[in-house]
Design a protein around this motif. Structure first.
Motif, short mmCIF file in Angstrom:
data_model
loop_
_atom_site.label_atom_id
_atom_site.label_comp_id
_atom_site.label_asym_id
_atom_site.label_seq_id
_atom_site.Cartn_x
_atom_site.Cartn_y
_atom_site.Cartn_z
N THR A 5 68.52 54.33 23.26
CA THR A 5 67.60 53.97 22.18
C THR A 5 68.39 53.45 20.99
O THR A 5 69.63 53.51 20.97
N LEU A 8 65.06 52.35 14.41
CA LEU A 8 64.33 51.26 13.74
C LEU A 8 63.76 51.79 12.43
O LEU A 8 63.06 52.82 12.42
N VAL A 22 63.74 53.87 19.16
CA VAL A 22 62.98 53.01 20.06
C VAL A 22 63.90 52.41 21.12
O VAL A 22 65.11 52.37 20.97
N LEU A 25 62.70 46.11 20.94
CA LEU A 25 61.73 45.53 20.01
C LEU A 25 61.83 44.02 20.04
O LEU A 25 62.87 43.46 20.37
N MET A 52 55.57 42.61 15.04
CA MET A 52 56.75 43.17 15.70
C MET A 52 56.24 44.08 16.83
O MET A 52 55.36 44.91 16.59
N ARG A 53 56.75 43.87 18.04
CA ARG A 53 56.35 44.72 19.16
C ARG A 53 57.48 45.71 19.43
O ARG A 53 58.65 45.31 19.55
N VAL A 54 57.12 46.97 19.50
CA VAL A 54 58.13 48.02 19.61
C VAL A 54 57.87 48.83 20.87
O VAL A 54 56.74 49.31 21.08
N GLN A 55 58.89 48.98 21.71
CA GLN A 55 58.74 49.81 22.91
C GLN A 55 59.43 51.13 22.71
O GLN A 55 60.62 51.19 22.37
N LYS A 56 58.65 52.18 22.94
CA LYS A 56 59.19 53.53 22.84
C LYS A 56 58.74 54.27 24.08
O LYS A 56 57.55 54.31 24.36
N THR A 60 54.01 50.64 24.04
CA THR A 60 54.36 49.59 23.09
C THR A 60 53.44 49.73 21.90
O THR A 60 52.24 49.92 22.07
N ARG A 62 52.60 48.10 17.75
CA ARG A 62 52.78 46.86 16.99
C ARG A 62 52.77 47.14 15.48
O ARG A 62 52.03 48.01 15.02
N ARG A 86 51.53 49.48 10.39
CA ARG A 86 51.32 49.70 11.82
C ARG A 86 49.91 49.20 12.15
O ARG A 86 49.00 49.31 11.32
#
Ligand code: ATP
Length: 136
Positions: A5, A8, A22, A25, A52-56, A60, A62, A86
């Protein structure tokens, strides 16, 4: 094995919008979208108004950013934006009102209207509406 990870942080003059660990991203760079994985090489870029797309883990989420700067260094991504929310925080009625206001200004042909400013306001509103639509 634990997934790699990166940190962010999204900060505006008003608040810390996000501070999270995260996996991946995608940021709206002014030169195009930028995907950032952990251990990315150092980077500084300007950001466009965008999502911004964030994968955790397996999901996902935004975040709308209204332009600003992003710095990547030491497995840490710092976004400084004039405003950010968010997707779940977006007030859809407010964004609709902002969209209509900007559209009216752009259509008015009033020489007093600052077109660049109205276009930026319209882009912020459209981006917020799009991000809010993508919340499931
Ligand atoms: P408005 O005309 O509705 O104020 P704006 O695009 O001019 O819209 P900004 O200057 O980008 O607004 O943002 C001002 C503050 O209001 C920021 O803190 C931003 O996060 C928040 N904000 C703006 N629009 C929304 C919205 N639709 N939902 C939630 N927060 C919003």
């Amino acid at each position: 094995m634990a997934e790699k990870t990166q940190r962010l942080e999204i900060v505006t003059p008003e608040r810390v919008v996000l501070s999270d660990e995260v996996r991946f991203l995608v940021a709206p760079g002014t030169e195009g979208e930028l995907g950032i994985l952990p251990e990315h090489a150092p980077l500084i870029t300007t950001l466009d108004i965008g999502i911004m797309r964030v994968q955790k883990e397996n999901r996902t989420y935004r975040v709308v950013v209204t332009g600003g700067f992003m710095e990547v260094r030491n497995n840490r991504v710092v976004v400084l934006a004039s405003a950010a929310e968010r997707a779940e925080e977006i007030d859809v009625e407010r964004a609709r009102a902002a969209k209509e206001r900007a559209e009216r200004r752009l259509a008015s042909r009033d020489p007093e209207v600052d077109l660049v400013r109205a276009e930026a306001a319209l882009k912020r509103a459209l981006t917020r509406l799009k991000a809010a639509e993508q919340v499931h």
